[in-house]
Design an enzyme around this catalytic site. Sequence first.
Site, PDB file in Angstrom:
ATOM      1  N   LYS A   1     -10.080  -5.640  -6.048  1.00  0.00           N
ATOM      2  CA  LYS A   1     -10.727  -4.380  -6.406  1.00  0.00           C
ATOM      3  C   LYS A   1      -9.702  -3.398  -6.947  1.00  0.00           C
ATOM      4  CE  LYS A   1     -13.949  -5.406  -2.885  1.00  0.00           C
ATOM      5  NZ  LYS A   1     -14.037  -5.367  -1.423  1.00  0.00           N
TER       6      LYS A   1
ATOM      7  N   LYS B   1       0.840  -1.210   0.000  1.00  0.00           N
ATOM      8  CA  LYS B   1       0.000   0.000   0.000  1.00  0.00           C
ATOM      9  C   LYS B   1       0.873   1.257   0.000  1.00  0.00           C
ATOM     10  CE  LYS B   1      -4.454  -0.642  -0.153  1.00  0.00           C
ATOM     11  NZ  LYS B   1      -4.981  -1.783   0.490  1.00  0.00           N
TER      12      LYS B   1
ATOM     13  N   LYS C   1      -3.918 -12.023  -9.102  1.00  0.00           N
ATOM     14  CA  LYS C   1      -4.998 -11.993  -8.127  1.00  0.00           C
ATOM     15  C   LYS C   1      -6.169 -11.163  -8.616  1.00  0.00           C
ATOM     16  CE  LYS C   1      -5.987 -10.069  -3.677  1.00  0.00           C
ATOM     17  NZ  LYS C   1      -5.583  -9.116  -2.670  1.00  0.00           N
TER      18      LYS C   1
HETATM   19  P1  TYM Z   1     -10.554  -8.081   1.995  1.00  0.00           P
HETATM   20  O1  TYM Z   1     -11.716  -7.203   2.251  1.00  0.00           O
HETATM   21  O2  TYM Z   1      -9.473  -7.593   1.102  1.00  0.00           O
HETATM   22  O3  TYM Z   1     -11.039  -9.462   1.416  1.00  0.00           O
HETATM   23  C1  TYM Z   1     -12.039 -10.196   2.070  1.00  0.00           C
HETATM   24  C2  TYM Z   1     -11.795 -11.680   1.946  1.00  0.00           C
HETATM   25  O4  TYM Z   1     -11.731 -12.063   0.571  1.00  0.00           O
HETATM   26  C3  TYM Z   1     -10.530 -12.772   0.350  1.00  0.00           C
HETATM   27  N1  TYM Z   1     -10.033 -12.480  -1.021  1.00  0.00           N
HETATM   28  C4  TYM Z   1      -9.590 -13.424  -1.850  1.00  0.00           C
HETATM   29  N2  TYM Z   1      -9.487 -14.766  -1.714  1.00  0.00           N
HETATM   30  C5  TYM Z   1      -9.030 -15.457  -2.762  1.00  0.00           C
HETATM   31  N3  TYM Z   1      -8.673 -14.885  -3.945  1.00  0.00           N
HETATM   32  C6  TYM Z   1      -8.762 -13.539  -4.130  1.00  0.00           C
HETATM   33  N4  TYM Z   1      -8.434 -13.002  -5.309  1.00  0.00           N
HETATM   34  C7  TYM Z   1      -9.236 -12.744  -3.051  1.00  0.00           C
HETATM   35  N5  TYM Z   1      -9.461 -11.423  -2.879  1.00  0.00           N
HETATM   36  C8  TYM Z   1      -9.939 -11.276  -1.625  1.00  0.00           C
HETATM   37  C9  TYM Z   1      -9.550 -12.266   1.380  1.00  0.00           C
HETATM   38  O5  TYM Z   1      -8.521 -13.204   1.616  1.00  0.00           O
HETATM   39  C10 TYM Z   1     -10.461 -12.109   2.579  1.00  0.00           C
HETATM   40  O6  TYM Z   1     -10.633 -13.321   3.257  1.00  0.00           O
HETATM   41  N6  TYM Z   1      -8.003  -7.529   6.215  1.00  0.00           N
HETATM   42  C11 TYM Z   1      -9.144  -8.196   5.612  1.00  0.00           C
HETATM   43  C12 TYM Z   1     -10.458  -7.847   6.274  1.00  0.00           C
HETATM   44  C13 TYM Z   1     -10.489  -8.113   7.740  1.00  0.00           C
HETATM   45  C14 TYM Z   1     -10.530  -9.389   8.375  1.00  0.00           C
HETATM   46  C15 TYM Z   1     -10.555  -9.122   9.776  1.00  0.00           C
HETATM   47  C16 TYM Z   1     -10.547 -10.690   7.898  1.00  0.00           C
HETATM   48  C17 TYM Z   1     -10.490  -7.148   8.713  1.00  0.00           C
HETATM   49  N7  TYM Z   1     -10.534  -7.775   9.937  1.00  0.00           N
HETATM   50  C18 TYM Z   1     -10.615 -10.154  10.722  1.00  0.00           C
HETATM   51  C19 TYM Z   1     -10.601 -11.738   8.846  1.00  0.00           C
HETATM   52  C20 TYM Z   1     -10.632 -11.460  10.225  1.00  0.00           C
HETATM   53  C21 TYM Z   1      -9.220  -7.750   4.172  1.00  0.00           C
HETATM   54  O7  TYM Z   1      -8.759  -6.711   3.801  1.00  0.00           O
HETATM   55  O8  TYM Z   1      -9.936  -8.561   3.383  1.00  0.00           O
END
Ligand code: TYM
Length: 331
Positions: free
Chosen positions: A199, A113, A196
């Site tokens: 967004k 980031k 990957k």
């Molecule tokens: P975020 O919002 O980026 O993504 C949410 C979930 O989707 C999964 N994901 C993917 N899995 C496989 N292939 C992909 N291309 C892909 N893109 C996204 C992510 O692995 C995730 O599981 N930090 C976290 C949000 C969060 C969180 C938490 C998760 C905040 N607090 C506590 C678990 C527990 C995040 O940014 O996910």
Amino acid sequence: MKTIVSGIRSTGKLHLGNYFGALRNFIRMQNNADNRCFFFIADLHALTTHPNPAELHPNVQNVLTDFLAAGLDPEKSSIFVQSDVPEVIELYLMLNMHAYLGELEKTASFKDKARKQPENVNAGLLTYPVLMASDILIHNANEVPVGKDQEQHLEMTRRYARRFNNFYGVEYFNEPVAYSDGTEMIKIPGLDGSGKMGKSEGNCIFLSDDEKTITKKVMRALTDEGPKEMNSVKPDYIENLFTFLRVVSTPDVVEYFDEKWNNCEIRYGDLKKQLAADIVKTTLPIRERILEIQSKPEILHKAVTIGAELARESARKTVREVREIMGFKPF
Ligand code: TYM
């Protein structure tokens, strides 16, 4: 009884990476009566990129709609908005005292980031993994269903749990593990040749996309003229198509196209058509429910009101106990 916690940031509509990496497993896990599940919309985490206030709430609504449309059920899981449970912010402050600059700066997501938005390398970005650890530890989770890109954050969560326990000489926090349905954690690739779907990569197929849009996106996927030699190694962008097939299609379909590839007879048009059809089979029922929920917004209010109450009850207990362990005493 196992406690399950996971969240998804409210940065827009959910895509197939979110679905196959996380949401699909949320639904499987809530259907196991031995699990106590907390699933939330991480709106505080979304603040690191300074969202426009006018878009903040609609973004939360979008993710919540997708949650419910995909099958999350407020009678089986506590579904809530992160900012409705302010206790997590208190735990975040306390855990921050045991999180060190060196390790935070080395986190892959921070480095990434900081490179992408050099004009906005804020402290929230640096301590993002601490807030995530707080989300998880506040319910003392055992398992966290996430995609592969969250692996390092989970490792840090375990480290903070262990550090807290060691520092205060208690066995208080569990060391939660990533869960992805007993299989390896997955990463859904982009169809544009990138590793990957995401967004910020701008290569998403959304759960709310209609059949025409999905087919168009899949048909545009990067390919080439086909293999020149039998049994050759697939380049990354072709391997991505197969990774996708393995997730959405049946094993015989994967085998069929694998064989075609190995014999240099592959027709990418056929593969893409099959892939699009299999994606649509998964997403179409979800899209229909999204449209239904959008016409009845009161469903959203009801779901998160019950969810937040249950989550706060669990969070209050943790904060009370953590305060006691750390030596705070009421007068
Ligand atoms: P975020 O919002 O980026 O993504 C949410 C979930 O989707 C999964 N994901 C993917 N899995 C496989 N292939 C992909 N291309 C892909 N893109 C996204 C992510 O692995 C995730 O599981 N930090 C976290 C949000 C969060 C969180 C938490 C998760 C905040 N607090 C506590 C678990 C527990 C995040 O940014 O996910």
